[in-house]
Scaffold this active site. Sequence first.
Site, mmCIF file in Angstrom:
data_model
loop_
_atom_site.group_PDB
_atom_site.id
_atom_site.type_symbol
_atom_site.label_atom_id
_atom_site.label_comp_id
_atom_site.label_asym_id
_atom_site.label_seq_id
_atom_site.Cartn_x
_atom_site.Cartn_y
_atom_site.Cartn_z
ATOM 1 N N ASN A 9 0.870 -1.187 0.000
ATOM 2 C CA ASN A 9 0.000 0.000 0.000
ATOM 3 C C ASN A 9 0.900 1.228 0.000
ATOM 4 O O ASN A 9 1.470 1.594 1.022
ATOM 5 C CB ASN A 9 -0.895 -0.037 1.255
ATOM 6 N N TRP A 10 1.027 1.845 -1.182
ATOM 7 C CA TRP A 10 1.972 2.968 -1.316
ATOM 8 C C TRP A 10 1.424 4.280 -0.754
ATOM 9 O O TRP A 10 2.139 5.300 -0.746
ATOM 10 C CB TRP A 10 2.368 3.144 -2.786
ATOM 11 N N LYS A 11 0.183 4.282 -0.337
ATOM 12 C CA LYS A 11 -0.417 5.485 0.265
ATOM 13 C C LYS A 11 -0.079 6.730 -0.570
ATOM 14 O O LYS A 11 -0.162 6.700 -1.790
ATOM 15 C CB LYS A 11 0.043 5.623 1.716
ATOM 16 N N HIS A 96 -9.883 1.487 4.822
ATOM 17 C CA HIS A 96 -8.567 1.594 5.462
ATOM 18 C C HIS A 96 -8.658 2.567 6.633
ATOM 19 O O HIS A 96 -9.360 3.582 6.551
ATOM 20 C CB HIS A 96 -7.528 2.077 4.444
ATOM 21 N N GLU A 168 -6.047 -4.799 10.794
ATOM 22 C CA GLU A 168 -5.015 -3.772 10.959
ATOM 23 C C GLU A 168 -5.325 -2.940 12.188
ATOM 24 O O GLU A 168 -6.105 -1.973 12.092
ATOM 25 C CB GLU A 168 -5.009 -2.816 9.759
ATOM 26 N N GLY A 174 1.740 2.474 10.780
ATOM 27 C CA GLY A 174 2.670 3.590 10.623
ATOM 28 C C GLY A 174 3.379 4.002 11.905
ATOM 29 O O GLY A 174 3.966 5.074 11.977
ATOM 30 N N SER A 211 2.738 -1.976 10.559
ATOM 31 C CA SER A 211 4.176 -2.022 10.845
ATOM 32 C C SER A 211 4.819 -3.370 10.528
ATOM 33 O O SER A 211 5.643 -3.871 11.303
ATOM 34 C CB SER A 211 4.450 -1.620 12.302
ATOM 35 N N GLY A 232 2.669 -0.963 4.386
ATOM 36 C CA GLY A 232 2.713 0.443 4.018
ATOM 37 C C GLY A 232 4.150 0.926 3.872
ATOM 38 O O GLY A 232 4.804 0.693 2.843
HETATM 39 P P1 PGA Z 1 2.367 0.472 7.751
HETATM 40 O O1 PGA Z 1 0.926 0.628 7.057
HETATM 41 O O2 PGA Z 1 2.956 -0.817 7.205
HETATM 42 O O3 PGA Z 1 3.131 1.678 7.352
HETATM 43 O O4 PGA Z 1 2.125 0.361 9.215
HETATM 44 C C1 PGA Z 1 0.094 -0.459 6.852
HETATM 45 C C2 PGA Z 1 -1.185 -0.010 6.220
HETATM 46 O O5 PGA Z 1 -1.656 1.073 6.545
HETATM 47 O O6 PGA Z 1 -1.754 -0.694 5.373
#
Ligand code: PGA
Length: 252
Positions: A9-11, A96, A168, A174, A211, A232
Amino acid sequence: MKTTYLFANWKMYLNRTESKTLALEFKKIAATMSPSVSMGVFPSALSFAEVQYMLGDAPVVLGAQYVYWVEKGGYTGEVSAQMYKEAGAMYALVGHSERRHLAGETNHMVRQKMEAALEAALIPVLCVGETQAEHDAGQALEVVEVQLRSALENLAVVANQPVLIVYEPVWAIGTGVSCDPTEVAQMHERVTAFAAALVPQAQIAVLYGGSVRPENVLAFLTQPLVAGVLVGAASVKLDSWLAITEAVSKQS
Ligand code: PGA
């Protein structure tokens, strides 16, 4: 053969040029992966077409980070599920936590997106999870069950329709603080059973997100009901994504 989902997930981390460069690296990595691994990438809407072009015929599936539930019309800024389908997406993230918490997406909106994704023949990737306060209050299961019920109950799903769910925990996204794998295993058991009761005709797979890093990815993937991971921050840097895929390759 059991599929392991490795979703990136490149956000909003990468601009167009960075997305193109990383997509080319994903293509190289995908060529080395076992066919039991399904590698997926969720680029920004603006980079979607170019990422797709760079990936070419590589075995990497594409997904939307976000879809709107109306097909067409006066909805400034929105992108519909049908538009993503037409552009070549296979999956759509729905609910999400960053959408729920930063953009005020409610369970009702999440439900509309689930329906729109299915209607457009996209596979929904439904994200659920509790906040830190809910976790500390011992309400994780309750919160997740409400989210699942709202998204899935009486959903019109054909037999064997794939539906992916990502557990999640909001506090793990994050933050660098991932959820304990034993807790993840327990939650996955409950989520799998609860979702199967709500949509028994669907083919459900439950992933973990929050994470995920090269050093902990196998601790999650070796739990019996964890079908994959949604990554992410560690998916937007070549070295950490490569290390994650290498760890998974050794295992599969
Ligand atoms: P993260 O994000 O790996 O940076 O914690 C995961 C996500 O939001 O899908």
